[in-house]
Enzyme design. Structure first.
Site, PDB file in Angstrom:
ATOM      1  CG  ASP A 131      18.833  20.341  79.268  1.00  0.00           C
ATOM      2  OD1 ASP A 131      19.299  19.476  78.502  1.00  0.00           O
ATOM      3  OD2 ASP A 131      17.641  20.687  79.261  1.00  0.00           O
ATOM      4  CG  ASP A 133      19.297  24.139  84.352  1.00  0.00           C
ATOM      5  OD1 ASP A 133      18.575  24.419  83.376  1.00  0.00           O
ATOM      6  OD2 ASP A 133      19.272  23.034  84.927  1.00  0.00           O
TER       7      ASP A 133
END
Length: 206
Positions: A131, A133
């Site tokens: 992901d 961040d």
């Protein structure tokens, strides 16, 4: 706030001898290799700062403390917004996609997590399933409608994106603040608590 050492800052200079005796071998190897540690939200003794050590594996995270006077270098997440890396990964492409829009959003933003670690250190930490961040410095309140607009922006990215709103009193997940739940989880050095308003210091003290 700008000059203070804050959560998600990356710092260099921790000597291996400051690690506790029960530190796993991979933690010692990471520090011996000169890797930075990441600042955590936690209370500690005067002169110390709470940090975390990253390993190569996702589950390799080790919480410890470091002497403030040992810091040799510090990189803040907002210093990484325009650092480029030439790796064809979804998180890298998502950052390239979002950068101009976040630059225009009116708030100071930064890169944290694996992407921030790689951008700051040059050590490969991202993988194809990573992901992205991000943090957003929000000294003034962000209304929920603005939060929802930001979520819509992030949802158009090329990989999942998580953003934390960094208020003067702790951090709250953007997606949680944009949601319909009245109370949200505010994370601070003294712990986590449910609040109605993450920008209200009286709630944290309650």
């Amino acid at each position: 706030m700008v000059n203070a050492i804050l959560a998600h800052d990356l710092i260099w200079g921790m000597p291996p001898e400051q690690l506790p005796a029960d530190a796993p071998a991979w933690v010692i190897d990471s520090i011996d290799a000169g890797q930075p540690v990441v600042v955590r939200r936690a209370l500690c003794a005067a002169g110390d700062i709470a940090v975390g050590v990253r390993g190569r594996l996702r589950e390799q995270r080790f919480a410890t403390v470091m002497r403030v006077d040992g810091i040799q270098r510090r990189v803040k997440p907002e210093a990484l917004c325009h650092v480029l890396i030439e790796r064809d990964l979804p998180a890298v492409r998502a950052l390239d996609q979002l950068r101009p829009m976040l630059d225009d959003c009116g708030w100071v933003w930064g890169v944290s997590g694996s992407a921030g670690f790689e951008l700051a250190s040059g050590i490969e930490a991202l993988h194809p399933q990573s992901d992205l961040d991000l943090i957003l410095r929000t000294p003034q309140p962000v209304c929920r409608s603005q939060a929802r607009e930001l979520v819509n922006l992030l949802d158009a990215a090329l990989c999942p994106v998580d953003m934390q709103l960094q208020t003067p009193f702790g951090a709250v997940a953007l997606r949680e603040w944009a949601g319909s739940t009245r109370k949200v989880l505010l994370k601070s050095a003294i712990g986590a608590c449910l609040v109605d308003d993450p920008w209200n210091p009286q709630e944290q003290a309650a």
